[in-house]
Design a protein around this motif. Structure first.
Motif, PDB file in Angstrom:
ATOM      1  N   GLY A  51       0.852  -1.187   0.000  1.00 54.72           N
ATOM      2  CA  GLY A  51       0.000   0.000   0.000  1.00 54.72           C
ATOM      3  C   GLY A  51       0.881   1.227   0.000  1.00 54.72           C
ATOM      4  O   GLY A  51       2.112   1.125  -0.011  1.00 54.72           O
ATOM      5  N   MET A  52       0.255   2.390   0.023  1.00 58.92           N
ATOM      6  CA  MET A  52       0.975   3.661   0.100  1.00 58.92           C
ATOM      7  C   MET A  52       0.301   4.510   1.181  1.00 58.92           C
ATOM      8  O   MET A  52      -0.893   4.368   1.441  1.00 58.92           O
ATOM      9  N   GLY A  53       1.042   5.417   1.780  1.00 56.51           N
ATOM     10  CA  GLY A  53       0.468   6.338   2.761  1.00 56.51           C
ATOM     11  C   GLY A  53      -0.163   5.586   3.916  1.00 56.51           C
ATOM     12  O   GLY A  53       0.398   4.623   4.449  1.00 56.51           O
ATOM     13  N   SER A  54      -1.374   5.999   4.286  1.00 56.32           N
ATOM     14  CA  SER A  54      -2.055   5.359   5.412  1.00 56.32           C
ATOM     15  C   SER A  54      -2.345   3.894   5.118  1.00 56.32           C
ATOM     16  O   SER A  54      -2.349   3.057   6.023  1.00 56.32           O
ATOM     17  N   SER A  55      -2.582   3.587   3.851  1.00 54.74           N
ATOM     18  CA  SER A  55      -2.837   2.185   3.510  1.00 54.74           C
ATOM     19  C   SER A  55      -1.599   1.340   3.768  1.00 54.74           C
ATOM     20  O   SER A  55      -1.701   0.172   4.149  1.00 54.74           O
TER      21      SER A  55
ATOM     22  N   SER B 134      -3.364  -6.245  -1.301  1.00 53.60           N
ATOM     23  CA  SER B 134      -3.129  -4.822  -1.570  1.00 53.60           C
ATOM     24  C   SER B 134      -4.161  -4.012  -0.816  1.00 53.60           C
ATOM     25  O   SER B 134      -5.333  -4.398  -0.746  1.00 53.60           O
ATOM     26  N   LEU B 135      -3.707  -2.886  -0.282  1.00 54.24           N
ATOM     27  CA  LEU B 135      -4.626  -1.987   0.407  1.00 54.24           C
ATOM     28  C   LEU B 135      -4.652  -0.668  -0.344  1.00 54.24           C
ATOM     29  O   LEU B 135      -3.602  -0.066  -0.565  1.00 54.24           O
ATOM     30  N   THR B 136      -5.830  -0.227  -0.732  1.00 56.42           N
ATOM     31  CA  THR B 136      -5.968   1.065  -1.409  1.00 56.42           C
ATOM     32  C   THR B 136      -7.403   1.546  -1.259  1.00 56.42           C
ATOM     33  O   THR B 136      -8.313   0.972  -1.856  1.00 56.42           O
ATOM     34  N   GLN B 137      -7.584   2.578  -0.416  1.00 55.47           N
ATOM     35  CA  GLN B 137      -8.963   3.028  -0.194  1.00 55.47           C
ATOM     36  C   GLN B 137      -9.591   3.487  -1.502  1.00 55.47           C
ATOM     37  O   GLN B 137     -10.739   3.209  -1.775  1.00 55.47           O
ATOM     38  N   SER B 138      -8.817   4.167  -2.357  1.00 57.99           N
ATOM     39  CA  SER B 138      -9.387   4.704  -3.595  1.00 57.99           C
ATOM     40  C   SER B 138      -9.509   3.638  -4.680  1.00 57.99           C
ATOM     41  O   SER B 138     -10.340   3.750  -5.566  1.00 57.99           O
TER      42      SER B 138
ATOM     43  N   GLU C 283      -7.344   3.357  -6.896  1.00 58.46           N
ATOM     44  CA  GLU C 283      -6.797   3.962  -8.117  1.00 58.46           C
ATOM     45  C   GLU C 283      -5.367   4.447  -7.937  1.00 58.46           C
ATOM     46  O   GLU C 283      -4.857   5.163  -8.805  1.00 58.46           O
ATOM     47  N   THR C 284      -4.703   4.122  -6.843  1.00 56.49           N
ATOM     48  CA  THR C 284      -3.331   4.603  -6.635  1.00 56.49           C
ATOM     49  C   THR C 284      -2.407   3.964  -7.669  1.00 56.49           C
ATOM     50  O   THR C 284      -2.276   2.737  -7.735  1.00 56.49           O
ATOM     51  N   ALA C 285      -1.747   4.809  -8.459  1.00 58.85           N
ATOM     52  CA  ALA C 285      -0.999   4.321  -9.629  1.00 58.85           C
ATOM     53  C   ALA C 285       0.042   3.271  -9.236  1.00 58.85           C
ATOM     54  O   ALA C 285       0.164   2.236  -9.903  1.00 58.85           O
TER      55      ALA C 285
ATOM     56  N   GLY D 252     -12.483  14.029   3.343  1.00 53.23           N
ATOM     57  CA  GLY D 252     -11.249  14.660   3.840  1.00 53.23           C
ATOM     58  C   GLY D 252     -10.067  13.973   3.165  1.00 53.23           C
ATOM     59  O   GLY D 252     -10.049  12.749   3.040  1.00 53.23           O
ATOM     60  N   VAL D 253      -9.091  14.777   2.727  1.00 51.73           N
ATOM     61  CA  VAL D 253      -7.958  14.175   2.006  1.00 51.73           C
ATOM     62  C   VAL D 253      -7.190  13.211   2.912  1.00 51.73           C
ATOM     63  O   VAL D 253      -6.765  12.144   2.489  1.00 51.73           O
ATOM     64  N   ALA D 254      -7.025  13.589   4.176  1.00 49.16           N
ATOM     65  CA  ALA D 254      -6.291  12.704   5.092  1.00 49.16           C
ATOM     66  C   ALA D 254      -7.169  11.499   5.442  1.00 49.16           C
ATOM     67  O   ALA D 254      -8.315  11.657   5.885  1.00 49.16           O
ATOM     68  N   ALA D 255      -6.645  10.308   5.252  1.00 49.25           N
ATOM     69  CA  ALA D 255      -7.432   9.099   5.532  1.00 49.25           C
ATOM     70  C   ALA D 255      -7.668   8.956   7.034  1.00 49.25           C
ATOM     71  O   ALA D 255      -6.742   9.088   7.830  1.00 49.25           O
ATOM     72  N   THR D 256      -8.900   8.712   7.418  1.00 49.99           N
ATOM     73  CA  THR D 256      -9.214   8.468   8.838  1.00 49.99           C
ATOM     74  C   THR D 256     -10.029   7.175   8.923  1.00 49.99           C
ATOM     75  O   THR D 256      -9.512   6.129   9.270  1.00 49.99           O
TER      76      THR D 256
ATOM     77  N   LEU E  78      -1.562  18.013  -1.390  1.00 48.00           N
ATOM     78  CA  LEU E  78      -1.940  16.604  -1.243  1.00 48.00           C
ATOM     79  C   LEU E  78      -3.139  16.258  -2.121  1.00 48.00           C
ATOM     80  O   LEU E  78      -3.913  17.119  -2.500  1.00 48.00           O
ATOM     81  N   ALA E  79      -3.274  14.977  -2.386  1.00 45.84           N
ATOM     82  CA  ALA E  79      -4.409  14.503  -3.170  1.00 45.84           C
ATOM     83  C   ALA E  79      -4.968  13.248  -2.521  1.00 45.84           C
ATOM     84  O   ALA E  79      -4.237  12.486  -1.885  1.00 45.84           O
ATOM     85  N   LYS E  80      -6.248  13.075  -2.664  1.00 39.64           N
ATOM     86  CA  LYS E  80      -6.915  11.925  -2.047  1.00 39.64           C
ATOM     87  C   LYS E  80      -6.593  10.641  -2.794  1.00 39.64           C
ATOM     88  O   LYS E  80      -6.492   9.573  -2.209  1.00 39.64           O
TER      89      LYS E  80
HETATM   90  C1  G6P Z   1      -2.826   9.639  -0.761  1.00 40.98           C
HETATM   91  C2  G6P Z   1      -3.885   9.990   0.260  1.00 40.98           C
HETATM   92  C3  G6P Z   1      -3.679   9.146   1.508  1.00 40.98           C
HETATM   93  C4  G6P Z   1      -3.700   7.669   1.139  1.00 40.98           C
HETATM   94  C5  G6P Z   1      -2.661   7.356   0.056  1.00 40.98           C
HETATM   95  C6  G6P Z   1      -2.860   5.972  -0.518  1.00 40.98           C
HETATM   96  O1  G6P Z   1      -1.578  10.037  -0.307  1.00 40.98           O
HETATM   97  O2  G6P Z   1      -3.819  11.357   0.589  1.00 40.98           O
HETATM   98  O3  G6P Z   1      -4.711   9.415   2.429  1.00 40.98           O
HETATM   99  O4  G6P Z   1      -3.409   6.934   2.289  1.00 40.98           O
HETATM  100  O5  G6P Z   1      -2.824   8.250  -1.050  1.00 40.98           O
HETATM  101  O6  G6P Z   1      -4.094   5.952  -1.175  1.00 40.98           O
HETATM  102  P1  G6P Z   1      -4.956   4.656  -1.389  1.00 40.98           P
HETATM  103  O7  G6P Z   1      -6.167   5.140  -2.114  1.00 40.98           O
HETATM  104  O8  G6P Z   1      -4.128   3.735  -2.227  1.00 40.98           O
HETATM  105  O9  G6P Z   1      -5.261   4.091  -0.054  1.00 40.98           O
END
Ligand code: G6P
Length: 615
Positions: A306-310, A352-356, A358-360, A404-408, A608-610
């Protein structure tokens, strides 16, 4: 990141496009624009830098802006600064074609040079602007816009999604997708069609959705959509009926989406239990898990990415999968995994963890695993994403829309889903006896109520935030399951308040970070009641001895902590396995209140981007 919208139908396109763009604001952007085809051989473009409110203000003076088809865009700068000229949509020399674009044209400079030699004039520094000019050039050889777009797209390198309108094709929008650059969803209405990079933009209008895959295009008119590959072959596409709740995209009585989403967590977590936890029968079911009993027992290793919070959720997941399910597990940044010469061993399962969805980088890593025939599942918040299509198996995290852009709540729902999965796999592999299963499930019953209690620390946190808001640097420490939470706490603080913050496993402190510690660097220590609490207390004592201001997030049973640290956010005692889902809450609230006191843009922090749809 950049957002795309489009509309064609009987209504005034502007009335649809601007509110649709507003519903994409959460993705993060720095400029915006719209193009409207007035039906009289002119495309009108209005663009601004900054927030959509600026675009709306500018639009007030454009009373002539009527038309039944158009496209819109929110830009997150990649090529060229945040200026009016660089905002989308972009046009060709004749001003007959207008394009909005998500992604990066990696070979844009060589293409631009060729186009300039052919006499094309450029007005921006963007990679995007070459696209309308390429289409214009192709239209010298064909009358078909569709063919010109297909030929243009096949010249582009990188991941790119575009929407195109042209004065010669009134009422038609062409959408095309190449590689991974965010999604393109097409929604069918009553004699009208909606296009968007993200579902929240269009779900108030329609829930009947089709998605473009890489290498595909859609020719959209008010009453019909044709799907084709870039060679012009017709494709048939399934419809997805979206069950999304649009009300979730409203702030309600909260000042910020982030605060609302923090408070929604107990309810959201309960959703992750639905159809999965049987509290009466003391069972965990995963009806949507793709591996059979035999395949589960053949798993030798799990890799979580994953990336970021994921990524932080993946890090916690590794420990749960090892401790609860007894399966060797490791984690990696998707961005590293995708380029690593990994040896894909038989018996590996990729989670894989990705809230969206769509993380490239995560999509590229998943594709590598797929090419190597590795079993995989994806945990994501949205159906119909590219991640689901690659994994072919989605385990929904059930957080509901997160703006919110920051994942909670997507972070804690990812954790909760991973925890249930760990128990499920542990049961299937005979690692857990019935007594242990019952006790784990009994603990789960408490979770939503415990979360509500953790949220009631909000008043303490507000006061503490006031004391700490002026410091320029923070060090977050945790151990075991809470080491990734130290990373997450630091990430939330830097994302929201622009304060420099580092998260470390506490044992690493003496190997470098300690040299930074003095009275200008607060240390935040996470100390739930677990087997590592004494070690955490020692690290905090060592920080204190070097002059740090120390803030502990500590279980209310930890009387000793009071003697060591300056301030404590007291948290209710809880089962230690569940602590990462709980300690996330005070960490989120701390970042929220500090950012609020510093006057930061809570829901859309700068840069930042969501959903990060470019590499
Ligand atoms: C961005 C968002 C974060 C998220 C990260 C991974 O940086 O601002 O909140 O944790 O992407 O995104 P994903 O959709 O793959 O969980």
């Amino acid at each position: 990141m950049c957002g795309i919208v489009g509309y064609t139908g009987p209504r005034n396109a502007l009335d649809i496009l601007v509110p649709s763009l507003e519903r994409l604001e959460y993705r993060g952007y720095d400029s915006a624009g719209i193009s409207i085809d007035d039906g009289n051989d002119s495309i009108h473009i209005v663009r601004t830098t900054g927030k959509l409110s600026a675009l709306k203000k500018k639009l007030e003076s454009h009373t002539y802006l009527e038309g039944y088809s158009g496209i819109g865009h929110t830009r997150w700068a990649t090529h060229g600064k945040v200026t009016l000229e660089n905002a989308h949509p972009h046009q060709d020399c004749q001003k007959a074609i207008s394009v909005a674009h998500n992604g990066i044209v990696e070979n844009y400079s060589s293409l631009k040079k060729i186009l300039q030699d052919q006499g094309h004039k450029f007005l921006s520094m963007t990679d995007t602007e070459i696209i309308p000019h390429l289409i214009e050039e192709e239209l010298k050889h064909t009358k078909s816009l569709e063919k010109a777009v297909a030929r243009t797209v096949s010249k582009l390198e990188g991941g790119n999604s575009i929407v195109v309108i042209s004065t010669a094709n009134k009422g038609t929008i062409i959408a095309a997708r190449q590689g991974h650059s965010g999604g393109i969803a097409i929604g069918s209405g009553d004699n009208e069609m909606f296009v968007a990079s993200d579902l929240p933009a269009i779900i108030p209008h329609t829930k009947t959705i089709q998605h473009l895959d890489a290498g595909e295009m859609a020719i959209i008119s008010p009453t019909n959509v044709l799907y084709k590959d870039m060679k012009g072959n017709l494709l048939s596409k399934p419809y997805t009926e979206i069950s999304f709740n649009v009300q979730g995209t409203d702030k309600g009585t909260f000042d910020h989406f982030m605060l609302k989403e923090i408070y929604e967590q107990p309810k959201a977590i309960s959703q992750t239990f639905k159809n999965r936890v049987s509290f009466d029968k003391k069972q965990i079911n995963f009806p949507d898990f793709p591996l059979t009993f035999k395949e589960i027992n053949a798993v030798k290793k799990i890799v979580l990415i994953g990336m970021g919070s994921s990524l932080h959720a993946a890090m916690v997941g590794k420990t749960w999968l090892e401790q609860v399910a007894g399966i060797p597990a490791e984690w990696d940044h998707s961005s590293e995994f995708r380029y690593r010469e990994s040896v894909f061993q038989e018996g590996t399962l990729l989670i894989s963890l990705t809230q969206s969805g769509e993380t490239a980088d995560t999509l590229a890593a998943m594709l590598r695993a797929k090419e190597n025939q590795i079993n995989q599942v994806v945990l994501s918040n949205y159906p119909g994403t590219q991640a689901e299509r690659i994994a072919e198996k989605l385990l929904p995290i059930e957080a509901g829309p997160e703006i919110g852009v920051a994942a909670t709540k997507t972070f804690t729902c990812s954790l909760s889903t991973l925890y249930l999965l760990s128990i499920f796999l542990g049961v299937n592999r005979g690692k857990l006896d019935q007594m242990k299963i019952s006790s784990l499930i009994d603990d789960l019953v408490l979770l939503p109520e415990l979360m509500t209690k953790y949220l009631s620390t909000d008043d303490q946190i507000r006061e503490i935030a006031d004391k700490y808001q002026k410091y320029p640097n923070f060090l977050f420490l945790g151990r075991g399951l809470n080491y990734p939470l130290a990373m997450e706490g630091a990430l939330k603080l830097k994302e929201l308040s622009y304060i420099h913050a580092e998260g470390y496993p506490a044992g690493e402190m003496k190997h470098g970070p300690i040299s930074l510690i003095d009275n200008s660097m607060p240390v935040v220590g996470i100390i739930p009641s677990d087997s590592l609490r004494d070690k955490m207390l020692s690290s905090l004592s060592e920080s204190k001895a070097r002059g740090a201001k120390v803030l502990a997030i500590a279980s209310e049973n930890e009387t000793l902590v009071r003697e060591i640290v300056d301030d404590v956010i007291w948290i209710p005692d809880a089962p230690s396995e569940l602590s990462p889902i709980l300690t996330a809450l005070p960490l989120q609230l701390l970042a929220y209140h500090i950012a609020l006191l510093r006057g930061c843009d809570i829901d859309q922090p700068r840069n930042l981007a969501k959903s990060v749809t470019v590499e």
